[in-house]
Scaffold this motif. Structure first.
Motif, PDB file in Angstrom:
ATOM      1  N   LEU A 103       8.420 -12.449  -0.868  1.00  0.00           N
ATOM      2  CA  LEU A 103       8.969 -11.387  -0.184  1.00  0.00           C
ATOM      3  C   LEU A 103      10.271 -11.771   0.457  1.00  0.00           C
ATOM      4  N   LEU A 106      13.251 -11.472  -2.077  1.00  0.00           N
ATOM      5  CA  LEU A 106      13.313 -10.269  -2.558  1.00  0.00           C
ATOM      6  C   LEU A 106      14.026  -9.204  -1.300  1.00  0.00           C
ATOM      7  N   CYS A 107      13.648  -9.654  -0.226  1.00  0.00           N
ATOM      8  CA  CYS A 107      14.090  -8.906   0.905  1.00  0.00           C
ATOM      9  C   CYS A 107      15.470  -9.417   1.494  1.00  0.00           C
ATOM     10  N   TRP A 313      15.416  -4.186   0.207  1.00  0.00           N
ATOM     11  CA  TRP A 313      15.349  -5.132  -0.678  1.00  0.00           C
ATOM     12  C   TRP A 313      16.498  -5.550  -1.496  1.00  0.00           C
ATOM     13  N   CYS A 335      10.410  -3.713  -6.269  1.00  0.00           N
ATOM     14  CA  CYS A 335      11.117  -3.287  -5.334  1.00  0.00           C
ATOM     15  C   CYS A 335      10.664  -1.917  -4.683  1.00  0.00           C
ATOM     16  N   HIS A 339       8.413  -0.816  -2.139  1.00  0.00           N
ATOM     17  CA  HIS A 339       8.732   0.523  -0.965  1.00  0.00           C
ATOM     18  C   HIS A 339       7.912   1.368  -0.723  1.00  0.00           C
TER      19      HIS A 339
END
Length: 392
Positions: A103, A106-107, A313, A335, A339
Motif C-alpha cells: 500500500l 502504491l500511495c 494513489w 488502484c 479507491h
C-alpha cells in the motif's frame, strides 16, 4: 494490450466480524497489531501528518478497519509464499507488513529503493510483494468494481444524481484521464504512447456513480487516442449500442415525451441517446445555457473521482518511476478497486481526504463533432423539461 474492464459480478462487503479472520497473528482483539507500533517509527517519520488524521491514516490514506478488511481479502493469496519475503534483518514479513509495504508503494509514488529503505527491505522485495498484492486484489477485490446489478441499486444512483442538479434518469458520469509514463525515446514503440502534450501516457476511462465510485473502467490504450475513440473501443459502448446496457426504466417528461437511461460526459464525447453531452457554443438560449450548468454540476463527480484517485494513489501519476507498459493497466485497475473499497467501507478517512478538481492539468478540452439526431432531440426535450418549457 487489451483494455482492462471491471467485473460484472457483485458481492457484498464482508461484515466487520468476518474481517477479523484476516488479522495476522500478534493482532489484538480490537484489530490493531504490534507491527505498526514498531514500523511507524520508521515509516511515519517520513510522512507529514495530514490534518484530522493520525499517523496510520496519513501513511495509508485509510482507517485501520479498512486496512484489516484488505488484509482479509488478500490473506490466502499472499501468504502462500510468505516465507520468501523477509526484511534486510532476516525477519520474515507478516501479512500486515506485506500489505503495508504494498500500500505504501502504491500511495506514495516513491521509488522501490525509497520505499524499501523506509521499511528496512530490499527493493526487489518491495517489487515482489507489491506485485503479489496487485494479483491478490485483482482476484479477490474485483467485486468492488462493477456495474450496478439490481434495480434497487440503480434507482438509488439515479435519485442521488437527480438530487445534485435535477437531471432525471441519469446513471453515471464519464471522463478520461492520462496516466503519464517515463519512457525512453529510444524504446521501441515509444512514439505510440506520445499524446498531444508530448507526454508518454496511457488512457483511463471511467464511469462514476454519485458517490465517486468507479462503476466501469477501460485502460491500457495509448494516451494519443481521443475520448470518442476510447469510448467506441470499449465493451460498454458495444453493450449500449446493442441495447444491453442503460436499458432500464424510462421516465416520462410529458404525456408524449420520455427519456431513457443515460450517462453524462463533456464535449469530448459523442452525443448519443444514452450519453448526454453539453450544448456546444457560447451564444446559447437560456434553457440550453441552464441545461449546460446543470449538466456540468452533475458530471463533475467524474472529474473529482479521477482527481482523488491520482492524488491518493500516487504511483499511477507516473512521475517517480518507469512502469512496465504491460503491468501498468493492472496497477491502474487495482488502484481503482482500492479507491472503491475505501468508499464501500464508509471509511471515516474519506471526510479528511482532499477533494481536488483537476486530474489532467495542461490537457486541452476535446470537442467531438459527432451528433446523433435522436440524441439531439432527446437533449432538447430534457433541456425544455428542466426549464419548465416542455408542455405536458
Amino acid at each position: 494490450m487489451a483494455p482492462v474492464r471491471g467485473s460484472k459480478k457483485k458481492r457484498k462487503v464482508e461484515k466487520k466480524g468476518e474481517q477479523q479472520e484476516g488479522v495476522a497473528s500478534g493482532a489484538s482483539e480490537d484489530g490493531s497489531a504490534d507491527w505498526w507500533a514498531v514500523l511507524s517509527k520508521r515509516v511515519a517519520g517520513n510522512v507529514s501528518p495530514s490534518k484530522g488524521m493520525d499517523s496510520f491514516q496519513s501513511v495509508f490514506k485509510m482507517s485501520r478497519r479498512t486496512f484489516e478488511y484488505i488484509c482479509s481479502l488478500v490473506k490466502e493469496h499472499m501468504m502462500v509464499k510468505s516465507a520468501n519475503y523477509v526484511f534486510t534483518s532476516g525477519k520474515p514479513m507478516s501479512l500486515h507488513e506485506q500489505v503495508a509495504l504494498a500500500l505504501r508503494r502504491l500511495c506514495s509514488g516513491n521509488s522501490l529503493i525509497a520505499v524499501g529503505d523506509s521499511f528496512g527491505a530490499h527493493h526487489s522485495t518491495v517489487s515482489q510483494v507489491t506485485w503479489r498484492f496487485v494479483e491478490a486484489i485483482e482476484e479477490k477485490g474485483i467485486h468492488h468494481l462493477c456495474w450496478p446489478s439490481s434495480e434497487q441499486e440503480v434507482s438509488r444512483i439515479k435519485s442521488k444524481f437527480e438530487q445534485i442538479r435535477g437531471l432525471p434518469n441519469c446513471c453515471g458520469a464519464i471522463d478520461t484521464t492520462h496516466i503519464t509514463m517515463m519512457l525512453s525515446s529510444s524504446e521501441q514503440t515509444a512514439d505510440v504512447w506520445v499524446d498531444k502534450m508530448e507526454n508518454h501516457s496511457m488512457i483511463l476511462q471511467a464511469i462514476v456513480d454519485p458517490d465517486m465510485k468507479f462503476r466501469d473502467i477501460v485502460t491500457g490504450l495509448p494516451g494519443k487516442m481521443g475520448k470518442a475513440s476510447v469510448l467506441q473501443s470499449s465493451t460498454f459502448f458495444k453493450l449500449c449500442q446493442k441495447g444491453e446496457r442503460l436499458n432500464g426504466k424510462t421516465i416520462k417528461l410529458s404525456a408524449e415525451t420520455e427519456v431513457e437511461e443515460y450517462i453524462v460526459g463533456d464535449s469530448g464525447f459523442p452525443l448519443y441517446p444514452w450519453l448526454m453531452t453539453p450544448y456546444p457554443g457560447k451564444e446559447l438560449s437560456e434553457p440550453k445555457a441552464e441545461f449546460n450548468k446543470m449538466h456540468f454540476a452533475t458530471r463533475i463527480v467524474a472529474q473529482r473521482a479521477l482527481a482523488r484517485l491520482k492524488d491518493v494513489w500516487k504511483m499511477i501519476q507516473g512521475n517517480m518511476w518507469r512502469p512496465d507498459k504491460h503491468k501498468l493497466p493492472r496497477f491502474i485497475l487495482v488502484c481503482c478497486i482500492l479507491h472503491n473499497i475505501i468508499i464501500d467501507m464508509e471509511d471515516e478517512v474519506l471526510d479528511e481526504l482532499p477533494l481536488p478538481h483537476h486530474h489532467d492539468p495542461g490537457y486541452r478540452q476535446e470537442v467531438s463533432q459527432s451528433v446523433d439526431k435522436a440524441a439531439s432531440i432527446a437533449r432538447d426535450n430534457l433541456s425544455r423539461y428542466l426549464s419548465g418549457k416542455l408542455h405536458s
